[in-house]
Design a protein around this motif. Structure first.
Motif, PDB file in Angstrom:
ATOM      1  N   PRO A 204       0.792  -1.245   0.000  1.00 61.90           N
ATOM      2  CA  PRO A 204       0.000   0.000   0.000  1.00 61.90           C
ATOM      3  C   PRO A 204       0.822   1.292   0.000  1.00 61.90           C
ATOM      4  N   TYR A 205       2.132   1.187  -0.234  1.00 64.09           N
ATOM      5  CA  TYR A 205       3.012   2.361  -0.146  1.00 64.09           C
ATOM      6  C   TYR A 205       3.251   2.991  -1.524  1.00 64.09           C
ATOM      7  N   LEU A 206       3.886   4.179  -1.519  1.00 61.96           N
ATOM      8  CA  LEU A 206       4.396   4.842  -2.717  1.00 61.96           C
ATOM      9  C   LEU A 206       3.373   4.955  -3.845  1.00 61.96           C
ATOM     10  N   THR A 207       2.211   5.459  -3.501  1.00 62.75           N
ATOM     11  CA  THR A 207       1.120   5.591  -4.468  1.00 62.75           C
ATOM     12  C   THR A 207       1.494   6.560  -5.591  1.00 62.75           C
ATOM     13  N   PRO A 208       1.275   6.143  -6.847  1.00 60.15           N
ATOM     14  CA  PRO A 208       1.634   7.032  -7.961  1.00 60.15           C
ATOM     15  C   PRO A 208       0.702   8.240  -8.070  1.00 60.15           C
ATOM     16  N   ALA A 209       1.199   9.301  -8.718  1.00 63.43           N
ATOM     17  CA  ALA A 209       0.348  10.442  -9.069  1.00 63.43           C
ATOM     18  C   ALA A 209      -0.707   9.929 -10.047  1.00 63.43           C
ATOM     19  N   PRO A 210      -1.945  10.413  -9.990  1.00 68.44           N
ATOM     20  CA  PRO A 210      -2.432  11.544  -9.201  1.00 68.44           C
ATOM     21  C   PRO A 210      -3.056  11.143  -7.856  1.00 68.44           C
ATOM     22  N   HIS A 211      -2.733   9.953  -7.348  1.00 69.66           N
ATOM     23  CA  HIS A 211      -3.380   9.468  -6.111  1.00 69.66           C
ATOM     24  C   HIS A 211      -2.468   9.552  -4.890  1.00 69.66           C
ATOM     25  N   ARG A 212      -1.384  10.301  -4.965  1.00 70.59           N
ATOM     26  CA  ARG A 212      -0.442  10.379  -3.841  1.00 70.59           C
ATOM     27  C   ARG A 212      -1.158  10.768  -2.555  1.00 70.59           C
ATOM     28  N   GLY A 213      -0.738  10.134  -1.459  1.00 68.31           N
ATOM     29  CA  GLY A 213      -1.375  10.414  -0.172  1.00 68.31           C
ATOM     30  C   GLY A 213      -2.474   9.423   0.159  1.00 68.31           C
ATOM     31  N   LYS A 214      -2.923   8.662  -0.863  1.00 69.29           N
ATOM     32  CA  LYS A 214      -3.933   7.626  -0.628  1.00 69.29           C
ATOM     33  C   LYS A 214      -3.250   6.258  -0.633  1.00 69.29           C
ATOM     34  N   ARG A 215      -3.992   5.242  -0.281  1.00 67.27           N
ATOM     35  CA  ARG A 215      -3.451   3.881  -0.297  1.00 67.27           C
ATOM     36  C   ARG A 215      -3.182   3.440  -1.735  1.00 67.27           C
ATOM     37  N   ASN A 216      -2.043   2.850  -1.944  1.00 65.44           N
ATOM     38  CA  ASN A 216      -1.694   2.327  -3.273  1.00 65.44           C
ATOM     39  C   ASN A 216      -2.348   0.959  -3.465  1.00 65.44           C
ATOM     40  N   GLU A 217      -2.528   0.533  -4.728  1.00 66.69           N
ATOM     41  CA  GLU A 217      -3.092  -0.792  -5.006  1.00 66.69           C
ATOM     42  C   GLU A 217      -2.648  -1.249  -6.395  1.00 66.69           C
ATOM     43  N   PRO A 218      -2.742  -2.563  -6.679  1.00 71.22           N
ATOM     44  CA  PRO A 218      -2.218  -3.093  -7.942  1.00 71.22           C
ATOM     45  C   PRO A 218      -2.808  -2.466  -9.207  1.00 71.22           C
ATOM     46  N   ALA A 219      -4.067  -1.997  -9.157  1.00 67.76           N
ATOM     47  CA  ALA A 219      -4.677  -1.370 -10.338  1.00 67.76           C
ATOM     48  C   ALA A 219      -3.850  -0.194 -10.839  1.00 67.76           C
ATOM     49  N   TYR A 220      -3.089   0.426  -9.923  1.00 75.10           N
ATOM     50  CA  TYR A 220      -2.307   1.613 -10.298  1.00 75.10           C
ATOM     51  C   TYR A 220      -1.027   1.268 -11.072  1.00 75.10           C
ATOM     52  N   THR A 221      -0.777  -0.013 -11.274  1.00 77.35           N
ATOM     53  CA  THR A 221       0.364  -0.415 -12.114  1.00 77.35           C
ATOM     54  C   THR A 221       0.270   0.269 -13.472  1.00 77.35           C
ATOM     55  N   GLN A 222      -0.960   0.403 -13.978  1.00 76.21           N
ATOM     56  CA  GLN A 222      -1.126   0.998 -15.316  1.00 76.21           C
ATOM     57  C   GLN A 222      -0.705   2.471 -15.338  1.00 76.21           C
TER      58      GLN A 222
END
Length: 253
Positions: A204-222
């Motif tokens: 759940p770390y190092l969430t990419p932009a534009p979601h920084r500050g929120k929980r990261n998740e595998p969908a954000y790989t794209q």
């Protein structure tokens, strides 16, 4: 796409793990690789893998931030798991000089020990480096005989460091840092050897932009793939194809 580094077994996902996996599938993520961190994470990780056997694949290792004076006892328990069942990699292992240097000698001992397990078992390694790329390369040099492969996960270093890592036979895991405005990766990514790059989230770390500050998740790989495509001036489909091939070859999945 393959998220090669995701802690979706963590308690942060206990309330909505099923939805998280569903969103990943919707975004074209068909594999999620699970690195272990300590003794407490083993059972949740294995439970998650059992719940999604076609999608999730577990690794086994001791993360440097969980190394302490009991390192040999902990390593003995971790090692016993390799005799019980198969894992796709030895990980997450490495050196972390950011949080606490108290157990630096023990971290180096744990890292080298686990590198040798990987060599004996012909498994890739997933390496955590925080404020320690130079030190990690120096330790690797002593054991690398051409029989250790793996990835420096969460890479955020320089072009020169990337080249040194590649020359030693290792891949680079690119994640959320690649999308950060002031992360400096916009100057690095265009010069990387894409045949040595794989995608990851480290959620759940190092969430990419534009979601920084929120929980990261595998969908954000794209989002990571999209940013690499922009920085290398290639279609996203090409980035997906290259990184998929790299991950499948490295982890034998």
């Amino acid at each position: 796409m393959i998220d090669t580094h995701a802690h979706i077994y963590a308690s942060e996902f206990d309330q909505d793990r099923e939805q998280v996996v569903a969103r990943a599938k919707q975004q074209g993520i068909d594999k999620i690789l699970l690195p272990n961190i300590d003794l407490d994470s083993i059972q949740p990780m294995l439970d998650t893998e059992a719940q999604y056997p076609d999608m999730c694949h577990a690794m086994m290792g001791l993360h440097p931030c969980y190394v302490d004076q009991n390192v040999d006892k902990t390593l003995a328990i971790i090692k016993a798991w390799f005799d019980k069942r198969s894992f796709i990699a030895v990980g997450e292992i490495g050196i972390d000089l950011y949080w606490d240097k108290t157990y630096r000698a023990e971290q180096e001992h744990a890292f080298t020990t686990q590198l040798n397990w990987a060599k004996q078992r012909n498994l890739p390694v997933v390496i955590h480096t925080r404020d320690s790329i130079t030190e990690t390369l120096s330790l690797l040099e002593k054991v690398q005989d051409g029989n250790i492969s793996g990835v420096f996960h969460c890479f955020g270093g320089t072009v020169e460091q990337a080249q040194a890592i590649n020359e030693m036979g290792f891949h680079l895991g690119l994640g959320g840092v690649t999308t950060f405005k002031n992360g400096g990766m916009d100057k690095v990514v265009p010069h990387l050897d894409l045949s040595k790059v794989i995608l990851e989230t480290d959620c759940p770390y190092l969430t990419p932009a534009p979601h920084r500050g929120k929980r990261n998740e595998p969908a954000y790989t794209q989002l990571v793939a999209k940013r690499i495509a922009e920085l290398t001036d290639k279609p996203i489909s090409e980035i997906e194809a290259i990184t998929n091939h790299n991950a499948k070859t490295l982890f034998q999945i």
